[in-house]
Motif scaffolding. Structure first.
Motif, PDB file in Angstrom:
ATOM      1  N   LEU A 127     -27.855 -19.014 -61.054  1.00 39.87           N
ATOM      2  CA  LEU A 127     -26.988 -17.947 -60.567  1.00 39.87           C
ATOM      3  C   LEU A 127     -27.697 -16.593 -60.599  1.00 39.87           C
ATOM      4  O   LEU A 127     -27.495 -15.761 -59.711  1.00 39.87           O
ATOM      5  N   ILE A 128     -28.531 -16.379 -61.594  1.00 40.86           N
ATOM      6  CA  ILE A 128     -29.297 -15.126 -61.644  1.00 40.86           C
ATOM      7  C   ILE A 128     -30.300 -15.078 -60.500  1.00 40.86           C
ATOM      8  O   ILE A 128     -30.488 -14.028 -59.867  1.00 40.86           O
ATOM      9  N   ASP A 129     -30.946 -16.188 -60.213  1.00 47.10           N
ATOM     10  CA  ASP A 129     -31.854 -16.237 -59.059  1.00 47.10           C
ATOM     11  C   ASP A 129     -31.096 -15.942 -57.774  1.00 47.10           C
ATOM     12  O   ASP A 129     -31.603 -15.224 -56.888  1.00 47.10           O
ATOM     13  N   ASP A 130     -29.896 -16.496 -57.650  1.00 42.30           N
ATOM     14  CA  ASP A 130     -29.063 -16.248 -56.472  1.00 42.30           C
ATOM     15  C   ASP A 130     -28.709 -14.767 -56.367  1.00 42.30           C
ATOM     16  O   ASP A 130     -28.789 -14.156 -55.296  1.00 42.30           O
ATOM     17  N   LEU A 131     -28.313 -14.168 -57.482  1.00 47.38           N
ATOM     18  CA  LEU A 131     -27.997 -12.738 -57.495  1.00 47.38           C
ATOM     19  C   LEU A 131     -29.186 -11.905 -57.049  1.00 47.38           C
ATOM     20  O   LEU A 131     -29.046 -10.979 -56.227  1.00 47.38           O
ATOM     21  N   ARG A 132     -30.367 -12.223 -57.556  1.00 50.05           N
ATOM     22  CA  ARG A 132     -31.542 -11.393 -57.300  1.00 50.05           C
ATOM     23  C   ARG A 132     -32.081 -11.515 -55.884  1.00 50.05           C
ATOM     24  O   ARG A 132     -32.886 -10.681 -55.452  1.00 50.05           O
ATOM     25  N   ARG A 133     -31.642 -12.528 -55.155  1.00 51.33           N
ATOM     26  CA  ARG A 133     -32.090 -12.631 -53.755  1.00 51.33           C
ATOM     27  C   ARG A 133     -31.616 -11.431 -52.948  1.00 51.33           C
ATOM     28  O   ARG A 133     -32.352 -10.908 -52.098  1.00 51.33           O
ATOM     29  N   ASP A 134     -30.383 -10.992 -53.179  1.00 52.08           N
ATOM     30  CA  ASP A 134     -29.857  -9.830 -52.458  1.00 52.08           C
ATOM     31  C   ASP A 134     -29.819  -8.577 -53.321  1.00 52.08           C
ATOM     32  O   ASP A 134     -29.726  -7.464 -52.794  1.00 52.08           O
ATOM     33  N   HIS A 135     -29.866  -8.765 -54.640  1.00 50.55           N
ATOM     34  CA  HIS A 135     -29.791  -7.629 -55.560  1.00 50.55           C
ATOM     35  C   HIS A 135     -30.914  -7.792 -56.588  1.00 50.55           C
ATOM     36  O   HIS A 135     -30.667  -8.172 -57.733  1.00 50.55           O
ATOM     37  N   PRO A 136     -32.146  -7.520 -56.188  1.00 52.04           N
ATOM     38  CA  PRO A 136     -33.293  -7.800 -57.068  1.00 52.04           C
ATOM     39  C   PRO A 136     -33.267  -7.063 -58.395  1.00 52.04           C
ATOM     40  O   PRO A 136     -33.856  -7.530 -59.374  1.00 52.04           O
ATOM     41  N   ASP A 137     -32.576  -5.921 -58.456  1.00 53.83           N
ATOM     42  CA  ASP A 137     -32.490  -5.192 -59.719  1.00 53.83           C
ATOM     43  C   ASP A 137     -31.272  -5.594 -60.550  1.00 53.83           C
ATOM     44  O   ASP A 137     -31.026  -5.024 -61.619  1.00 53.83           O
ATOM     45  N   GLY A 138     -30.510  -6.570 -60.055  1.00 51.23           N
ATOM     46  CA  GLY A 138     -29.353  -7.052 -60.801  1.00 51.23           C
ATOM     47  C   GLY A 138     -28.126  -6.184 -60.689  1.00 51.23           C
ATOM     48  O   GLY A 138     -27.114  -6.462 -61.339  1.00 51.23           O
ATOM     49  N   ARG A 139     -28.186  -5.135 -59.854  1.00 57.08           N
ATOM     50  CA  ARG A 139     -27.045  -4.227 -59.700  1.00 57.08           C
ATOM     51  C   ARG A 139     -26.206  -4.640 -58.496  1.00 57.08           C
ATOM     52  O   ARG A 139     -26.741  -4.863 -57.415  1.00 57.08           O
ATOM     53  N   ILE A 140     -24.899  -4.696 -58.691  1.00 55.63           N
ATOM     54  CA  ILE A 140     -24.014  -5.072 -57.599  1.00 55.63           C
ATOM     55  C   ILE A 140     -23.554  -3.817 -56.865  1.00 55.63           C
ATOM     56  O   ILE A 140     -23.846  -2.694 -57.269  1.00 55.63           O
ATOM     57  N   ASP A 141     -22.821  -3.995 -55.773  1.00 51.90           N
ATOM     58  CA  ASP A 141     -22.259  -2.886 -55.025  1.00 51.90           C
ATOM     59  C   ASP A 141     -20.772  -3.155 -54.801  1.00 51.90           C
ATOM     60  O   ASP A 141     -20.234  -4.179 -55.251  1.00 51.90           O
ATOM     61  N   LYS A 142     -20.105  -2.245 -54.106  1.00 50.11           N
ATOM     62  CA  LYS A 142     -18.656  -2.397 -53.930  1.00 50.11           C
ATOM     63  C   LYS A 142     -18.320  -3.633 -53.100  1.00 50.11           C
ATOM     64  O   LYS A 142     -17.303  -4.284 -53.349  1.00 50.11           O
ATOM     65  N   ALA A 143     -19.150  -3.966 -52.127  1.00 48.12           N
ATOM     66  CA  ALA A 143     -18.882  -5.164 -51.331  1.00 48.12           C
ATOM     67  C   ALA A 143     -18.919  -6.415 -52.209  1.00 48.12           C
ATOM     68  O   ALA A 143     -18.090  -7.322 -52.069  1.00 48.12           O
ATOM     69  N   PHE A 144     -19.890  -6.475 -53.123  1.00 51.24           N
ATOM     70  CA  PHE A 144     -19.990  -7.594 -54.061  1.00 51.24           C
ATOM     71  C   PHE A 144     -18.762  -7.624 -54.963  1.00 51.24           C
ATOM     72  O   PHE A 144     -18.184  -8.691 -55.215  1.00 51.24           O
ATOM     73  N   LEU A 145     -18.341  -6.445 -55.437  1.00 48.29           N
ATOM     74  CA  LEU A 145     -17.163  -6.357 -56.302  1.00 48.29           C
ATOM     75  C   LEU A 145     -15.923  -6.878 -55.590  1.00 48.29           C
ATOM     76  O   LEU A 145     -15.132  -7.642 -56.156  1.00 48.29           O
ATOM     77  N   VAL A 146     -15.741  -6.482 -54.329  1.00 45.52           N
ATOM     78  CA  VAL A 146     -14.587  -6.933 -53.552  1.00 45.52           C
ATOM     79  C   VAL A 146     -14.611  -8.454 -53.396  1.00 45.52           C
ATOM     80  O   VAL A 146     -13.601  -9.137 -53.594  1.00 45.52           O
ATOM     81  N   GLU A 147     -15.768  -8.999 -53.077  1.00 39.73           N
ATOM     82  CA  GLU A 147     -15.875 -10.451 -52.902  1.00 39.73           C
ATOM     83  C   GLU A 147     -15.611 -11.184 -54.211  1.00 39.73           C
ATOM     84  O   GLU A 147     -15.030 -12.280 -54.234  1.00 39.73           O
ATOM     85  N   SER A 148     -16.007 -10.566 -55.339  1.00 42.55           N
ATOM     86  CA  SER A 148     -15.966 -11.254 -56.623  1.00 42.55           C
ATOM     87  C   SER A 148     -14.555 -11.534 -57.131  1.00 42.55           C
ATOM     88  O   SER A 148     -14.382 -12.342 -58.052  1.00 42.55           O
ATOM     89  N   VAL A 149     -13.540 -10.890 -56.582  1.00 40.87           N
ATOM     90  CA  VAL A 149     -12.178 -11.117 -57.077  1.00 40.87           C
ATOM     91  C   VAL A 149     -11.533 -12.339 -56.429  1.00 40.87           C
ATOM     92  O   VAL A 149     -10.420 -12.714 -56.801  1.00 40.87           O
ATOM     93  N   THR A 150     -12.219 -12.978 -55.500  1.00 42.96           N
ATOM     94  CA  THR A 150     -11.700 -14.184 -54.853  1.00 42.96           C
ATOM     95  C   THR A 150     -12.347 -15.414 -55.468  1.00 42.96           C
ATOM     96  O   THR A 150     -13.555 -15.634 -55.305  1.00 42.96           O
ATOM     97  N   PRO A 151     -11.603 -16.221 -56.229  1.00 43.85           N
ATOM     98  CA  PRO A 151     -12.186 -17.413 -56.870  1.00 43.85           C
ATOM     99  C   PRO A 151     -12.878 -18.312 -55.856  1.00 43.85           C
ATOM    100  O   PRO A 151     -12.405 -18.500 -54.730  1.00 43.85           O
ATOM    101  N   GLY A 152     -14.005 -18.867 -56.279  1.00 41.75           N
ATOM    102  CA  GLY A 152     -14.751 -19.792 -55.439  1.00 41.75           C
ATOM    103  C   GLY A 152     -15.846 -19.153 -54.629  1.00 41.75           C
ATOM    104  O   GLY A 152     -16.734 -19.857 -54.122  1.00 41.75           O
ATOM    105  N   THR A 153     -15.827 -17.824 -54.476  1.00 40.21           N
ATOM    106  CA  THR A 153     -16.885 -17.164 -53.720  1.00 40.21           C
ATOM    107  C   THR A 153     -18.160 -17.097 -54.551  1.00 40.21           C
ATOM    108  O   THR A 153     -18.152 -17.227 -55.782  1.00 40.21           O
TER     109      THR A 153
END
Length: 334
Positions: free
Chosen positions: A157-183
Motif C-alpha cells: 500500500l505504501i508503494d501504491d501511495l508513492r506512485r502518485d504521491h512520492p513524498d507520502g503527502r496526500i491532497d484534497k482529492a485523495f482525502l475526498v476519495e478516502s471517505v468511500t470504503p473500498g476505494t
C-alpha cells in the motif's frame, strides 16, 4: 538546527493527544531547549508519530510546539488518524457524497473532536492554519535506516501511495476519495493510520475504558503465522469470553499485514498501550502509552541501531492530580 549540523539520531515521540505541557516536559527531559519559541537540540531531531489533537487539556499548545519544530527543521511528523478525522470533519463533501461534510457530524464523531474544536473556538484563524498544515503531513517516513508510520507499515500500500504521491503527502482529492470504503485511497489511509481491525461476532461488543462501544478489535502485524485471534489482538481491552482462542479464518489471515524481523526498525503509535513501556519485537516500537488517559508520553532515542533496545525508551508519566502535572512556565506561547 542548522543545515550543516550533524544529526546524531532521532527522538521519536508517541501520540500526544493534547497533552501539550507533558510534551514540553518530555522534550526538556530529552535535552531540547526552547529558543525563539521553538524547541531545539544541537545534535538530534524529533519525529512525531501523529495524533497531536483531541481529548487532552492543551491541544493548541501541542499543535503549536510540533508545528513550530517541523517548520523550523527541528522535527518531522507523520499523520495520525485524528488529524485525518479532523480534515474530513472540517471539509465539505461533494454533492454526490450524501453528507454536508466528508466526515459525518454524528454524535460519536462530534464527541471525538469536541475538545479540539472547543479549545480552538476563540482562535478560528489558528485552527484553519492548523488544518492547512495537517494536509502537508506525510503518511509515512523513511529516514537513515528507520521507518515511521502512525499505525501499520503495509509495503504494497505504501508503494501504491508513492506512485502518485512520492513524498507520502496526500491532497484534497485523495482525502475526498478516502471517505468511500473500498476505494484505493480508503484502503491506503485506513491501513496506514488506523491499522487492521477484525469484526467481532454478531451481537458482541467491547465497552472500552474511554466510553466508546466497539464492534471490532485492533490487531498487530508482526506475527509470522498467526492461528488465532489471540495471536494478533493488540489493544488494552480484552476480547470477551473465549474469543482469543477463536481461529482466524482464511479471509482474516489474508487481510493481515506482516512486518518481519529482517525489516528496518519501525516506529508506530495508535494502539493505546498500558503499563511500563516495552518493545513488542526487536525491530518495532509502539510509542502510544495512553498519555491522555493518565498513562505515559513516551519517546524512543534512536541513534542508528538496527536492533532496538528498551533502555532507549524515555517517558513522562501523566498524574491524575492537576497540581502534579507538568506546567513549565516557558511553554506558554499565548
Amino acid at each position: 538546527m542548522t543545515a550543516t549540523a550533524k544529526i546524531e539520531g532521532y527522538d521519536l515521540i508517541g501520540d500526544v493527544h493534547g497533552c501539550g505541557a507533558t510534551l514540553a516536559a518530555l522534550l526538556e527531559k530529552l535535552g531540547y531547549h526552547q529558543r525563539g519559541g521553538v524547541y531545539r537540540h544541537p545534535r538530534r531531531r524529533v519525529i512525531f508519530l501523529g495524533d497531536l489533537i483531541d481529548r487532552g487539556p492543551r491541544i493548541r499548545l501541542a499543535v503549536s510546539i510540533a508545528r513550530r519544530m517541523v517548520e523550523e527543521g527541528e522535527a518531522e511528523i507523520v499523520m495520525g488518524n485524528h488529524e485525518v478525522n479532523a480534515l474530513a470533519y472540517c471539509h465539505r463533501g461533494p454533492a454526490s457524497h450524501g453528507h454536508d461534510w466528508l466526515r459525518e457530524h454524528s454524535p460519536r464523531h462530534n464527541r471525538i473532536i469536541n475538545e479540539t474544536l472547543e479549545q480552538f473556538r476563540d482562535h478560528p484563524q489558528e485552527w484553519e492554519e492548523a488544518l492547512d498544515w495537517f494536509l502537508t503531513i506525510p503518511l509515512c517516513l523513511e529516514r537513515d535506516g528507520l521507518r515511521v508510520v502512525h499505525a501499520c507499515w503495509d509495503q504494497p500500500l505504501i508503494d501504491d501511495l508513492r506512485r502518485d504521491h512520492p513524498d507520502g503527502r496526500i491532497d484534497k482529492a485523495f482525502l475526498v476519495e478516502s471517505v468511500t470504503p473500498g476505494t484505493r485511497a480508503y484502503r491506503i489511509l485506513d491501513r496506514l493510520t488506523r491499522g487492521m481491525h477484525i469484526p467481532l461476532p454478531e451481537g458482541v461488543q467491547i465497552h472500552s475504558g474511554d466510553g466508546f462501544t466497539r464492534r471490532s478489535f485492533r490487531t498487530h502485524f508482526w506475527a509470522r503465522q498467526p492461528k488465532t485471534w489471540g495471536d494478533v489482538v493488540f489493544q488494552p481491552d480484552n476480547l470477551p469470553g473465549d474469543l482469543e482462542q477463536r481461529e482466524l479464518t482464511h479471509e482474516e489471515s489474508a487481510r493481515l499485514s506482516y512486518y518481519g524481523p529482517e525489516q528496518p526498525p519501525l516506529f508506530i503509535g495508535h494502539y493505546w498501550c498500558e503499563g511500563v513501556p516495552a518493545l513488542p519485537t526487536s525491530n518495532i516500537a509502539c510509542l502510544d502509552y495512553s498519555a491522555v488517559k493518565f498513562g505515559r508520553l513516551v519517546a524512543y532515542r534512536w541513534s542508528g541501531e538496527r536492533r532496538l533496545d528498551a533502555d532507549h525508551l524515555v517517558w513522562i508519566s501523566v498524574p491524575r492530580e492537576e497540581e502534579a502535572r507538568p506546567q513549565p512556565w516557558e511553554i506558554d506561547f499565548d
